[in-house]
Scaffold this motif. Structure first.
Motif, short mmCIF file in Angstrom:
data_model
loop_
_atom_site.label_atom_id
_atom_site.label_comp_id
_atom_site.label_asym_id
_atom_site.label_seq_id
_atom_site.Cartn_x
_atom_site.Cartn_y
_atom_site.Cartn_z
N GLU A 201 0.85 -1.19 0.00
CA GLU A 201 0.00 0.00 0.00
C GLU A 201 0.89 1.24 0.00
OE1 GLU A 201 -3.23 0.44 -0.10
OE2 GLU A 201 -3.98 -1.62 0.13
N VAL A 202 0.66 2.15 -0.95
CA VAL A 202 1.46 3.37 -1.04
C VAL A 202 0.53 4.58 -1.13
CG1 VAL A 202 3.43 2.23 -2.11
CG2 VAL A 202 1.64 3.21 -3.56
N ALA A 203 1.00 5.71 -0.61
CA ALA A 203 0.21 6.94 -0.68
C ALA A 203 0.23 7.53 -2.07
CB ALA A 203 0.74 7.95 0.34
N ASN A 204 1.40 7.45 -2.72
CA ASN A 204 1.55 8.01 -4.06
C ASN A 204 2.30 6.99 -4.92
OD1 ASN A 204 2.13 9.39 -6.41
ND2 ASN A 204 2.96 11.22 -5.38
N PRO A 205 1.62 6.35 -5.86
CA PRO A 205 2.27 5.31 -6.66
C PRO A 205 3.42 5.82 -7.51
CG PRO A 205 0.08 5.82 -7.53
CD PRO A 205 0.20 6.53 -6.22
N LYS A 206 3.49 7.14 -7.73
CA LYS A 206 4.60 7.70 -8.50
C LYS A 206 5.83 7.97 -7.63
CE LYS A 206 1.75 9.82 -12.09
NZ LYS A 206 2.16 8.81 -13.09
N GLN A 207 5.63 7.97 -6.30
CA GLN A 207 6.74 8.17 -5.36
C GLN A 207 6.62 7.14 -4.22
OE1 GLN A 207 6.30 12.38 -4.36
NE2 GLN A 207 8.01 12.86 -5.72
N PRO A 208 6.88 5.89 -4.53
CA PRO A 208 6.65 4.82 -3.55
C PRO A 208 7.85 4.52 -2.66
CG PRO A 208 7.26 3.85 -5.64
CD PRO A 208 7.31 5.34 -5.84
N GLN A 209 8.88 5.39 -2.68
CA GLN A 209 10.13 5.01 -2.02
C GLN A 209 10.01 4.91 -0.49
OE1 GLN A 209 9.69 7.65 -3.97
NE2 GLN A 209 10.69 9.51 -3.17
N ILE A 210 9.15 5.72 0.13
CA ILE A 210 9.04 5.66 1.60
C ILE A 210 8.48 4.30 2.03
CG2 ILE A 210 8.01 6.67 3.65
CD1 ILE A 210 10.08 8.45 2.35
N GLU A 211 7.32 3.95 1.47
CA GLU A 211 6.73 2.65 1.80
C GLU A 211 7.60 1.51 1.27
OE1 GLU A 211 3.26 5.55 1.16
OE2 GLU A 211 5.18 5.11 0.20
N GLY A 212 8.25 1.75 0.13
CA GLY A 212 9.12 0.73 -0.43
C GLY A 212 10.32 0.44 0.45
N ALA A 214 10.46 0.86 3.74
CA ALA A 214 9.98 0.14 4.93
C ALA A 214 9.71 -1.32 4.60
CB ALA A 214 8.72 0.82 5.46
N TRP A 215 9.14 -1.57 3.42
CA TRP A 215 8.88 -2.95 3.00
C TRP A 215 10.19 -3.71 2.80
CZ3 TRP A 215 10.55 -5.03 -1.67
CH2 TRP A 215 10.12 -6.34 -1.93
N LEU A 216 11.16 -3.08 2.14
CA LEU A 216 12.44 -3.73 1.89
C LEU A 216 13.16 -4.03 3.20
CD1 LEU A 216 14.55 -4.72 -0.14
CD2 LEU A 216 15.47 -2.38 -0.22
N GLN A 217 13.07 -3.10 4.14
CA GLN A 217 13.68 -3.32 5.46
C GLN A 217 13.11 -4.56 6.12
OE1 GLN A 217 12.53 -0.65 8.75
NE2 GLN A 217 14.72 -0.41 9.19
N SER A 276 17.61 2.91 -2.28
CA SER A 276 18.22 4.24 -2.11
C SER A 276 17.64 4.95 -0.89
CB SER A 276 18.01 5.09 -3.36
OG SER A 276 18.67 4.54 -4.47
N GLU A 277 16.32 4.87 -0.73
CA GLU A 277 15.68 5.52 0.41
C GLU A 277 16.07 4.84 1.72
OE1 GLU A 277 13.46 7.96 2.83
OE2 GLU A 277 14.10 8.23 0.75
N LEU A 278 16.13 3.52 1.72
CA LEU A 278 16.55 2.80 2.92
C LEU A 278 17.99 3.17 3.28
CD1 LEU A 278 16.13 0.70 5.13
CD2 LEU A 278 16.75 -1.08 3.48
#
Length: 443
Positions: A201-212, A214-217, A276-278
């Protein structure tokens, strides 16, 4: 004040006739203010951690004595706590409170131990936001001694391990694995994939790095770091174990009822954004810097302090007993305080290689080690611990900084990339990996 340990440590202690060897012998010697008897009893094998019928240790008995001059108190204190290790500096007394941590550089940088700086531990009986110490008190109300192995728990804590993805060990390794992912994608290498097809689940599908991120972590922690599968990435070249890292072969981003299936190039782009975000968040303070510098490997430190006054007790109920943990409500300055005492006197590292990494981290962050500090190098394979005093620390750092300068050239360390600093760290660690404290300081 005369040290109690002979500099000729090979001479065995001579038993003294007439001195009792019962559990109260040391208490009696303290009450009699006989520091020589205390020293003799300790050399004969009596430990200063036994409690008397009142539940007090010999140190407690000394602390509660009021009609005693400071010279006598100091002599008895030294007799009770002076290290009998022949490799210790003559007259050196052991710490009275210890704190193990994976965040050693950050603590030295801030000048204090601070509770609750990072994420909560999350245990059901956990007491959050406090500074905990292993001190010379009983671990349980039923114990007949103070904590028998004072350094064991701090050493355990210094590894930074835990169940949750927020623990220091996991975060340092998450960073290394994020580097592995980014290195592969930046160099056009193919990531190994699994048949899993999760949705996020993402707030903005064009900028999913924050949720991405957290998921990758969570994925890296659950699939690799919680078991031994992640250890192989620590310190290894970025592409050495790439085939062992498998990410889902497809992924769905969900937002406002819309579903976006990611495959191939779109999926790789998402993985690059998430990694990159992580990596960014971990480098911004969410992971211990020495763990990043050491390519995912924690550099555990145990801080040793003089007596800390006014500690509180937190009790945790286990099935067999109630255990007691000493803590302080406020941050604890490394310099100690007039009210609570507790000046930092010792830092224990596992090896000279770890101390080299600590010194490199201090040079990068422009952090000075406290004056009059003793560095204790933990003994390996049954060997005695080694100690570095001020003079030896200066010698070690001079040699180390010369080695660093050879690799960094004229470029300030603060301007170098983390990849470059990691390479320098690996090189200097190799020089000290198998050296003892004594041999490392020879020309």
């Amino acid at each position: 004040m005369t040290p109690i340990r002979s500099s000729q440590s090979s001479v065995p202690p001579i038993p003294s006739p007439g001195i009792e060897t019962s559990s109260t012998s040391l208490h009696a010697a303290v009450v009699k203010r006989d520091s020589e008897a205390v020293a003799r009893l300790r050399n004969e094998g009596l430990r200063a951690n036994t409690l008397n019928v009142e539940g007090r240790s010999p140190l407690d008995a000394l602390e509660n004595m009021r009609d005693i001059d400071e010279r006598s108190r100091s002599s008895l204190h030294m007799a009770l706590l002076q290290s009998l290790n022949p490799t210790a500096p003559l007259g050196y007394t052991k710490p009275e409170a210890l704190h193990g941590t994976a965040w050693g550089l950050e603590i030295l940088q801030s000048g204090a131990l601070k509770g609750g700086v990072n994420d909560p531990k999350g245990g059901t009986q956990s007491l959050e936001g406090k500074v905990f110490f292993s001190d010379r008190t009983p671990e349980s109300t039923t114990d007949q001694t103070t904590r028998p192995d004072l350094r064991r728990k701090p050493r355990d804590y210094s590894a930074g391990e835990g169940l949750h993805p927020s623990n220091a060990y996991s975060r340092a390794l998450q960073h290394r694995m994020a580097q592995v992912i980014l290195h592969a994608l930046d160099n056009g290498k193919t990531l190994s994939t699994s048949t899993a097809s999760p949705s996020i689940e993402v707030a903005n599908p064009k900028q999913p790095q924050i949720e991405g991120a957290a998921w990758l972590q969570r994925l890296l922690h659950a699939s690799y770091i919680k078991n031994i599968g992640g250890r192989k990435f620590i310190g290894a070249p970025l592409d050495e174990h790439l085939d062992s890292l498998k990410l889902p072969g497809s992924l769905a981003l969900k937002s406002g009822g819309q579903v976006n299936e990611l495959r191939v190039e779109d999926l790789n782009r998402f993985y690059h954004q998430a990694a990159s975000e992580l990596q960014r968040s971990l480098e911004d303070g969410k992971a211990p810097y020495l763990g990043l510098l050491n390519k995912g490997g924690i550099v555990p430190l145990v801080f040793g302090f003089e007596k800390i006054n006014n500690l509180s007790t937190h009790r945790i109920h286990y099935s067999s007993k109630i255990k007691q943990y000493s803590y302080q409500n406020t941050e604890h300055p490394l310099s100690g305080s007039s009210e609570n005492g507790g000046k930092l006197k010792e830092v224990e590292v596992r090896s000279l290689a770890d101390f080299a990494t600590l010194c490199l981290g201090c040079a990068i962050k422009e952090v000075e080690l406290p004056a009059n500090l003793i560095v204790r190098i933990k003994g390996q394979n049954g060997e005695k611990a080694q100690y570095l005093d001020d003079q030896k620390i200066v010698m070690f750092r001079q040699k180390l900084l010369a080695q660093i300068a050879e690799q960094a050239g004229d470029e300030p360390l603060q301007t170098l990339s983390l990849h470059r600093l990691q390479a320098i760290n690996s090189s200097i660690r190799a020089n000290y990996l198998y050296a003892s404290g004594h041999h490392a300081l020879r020309d």
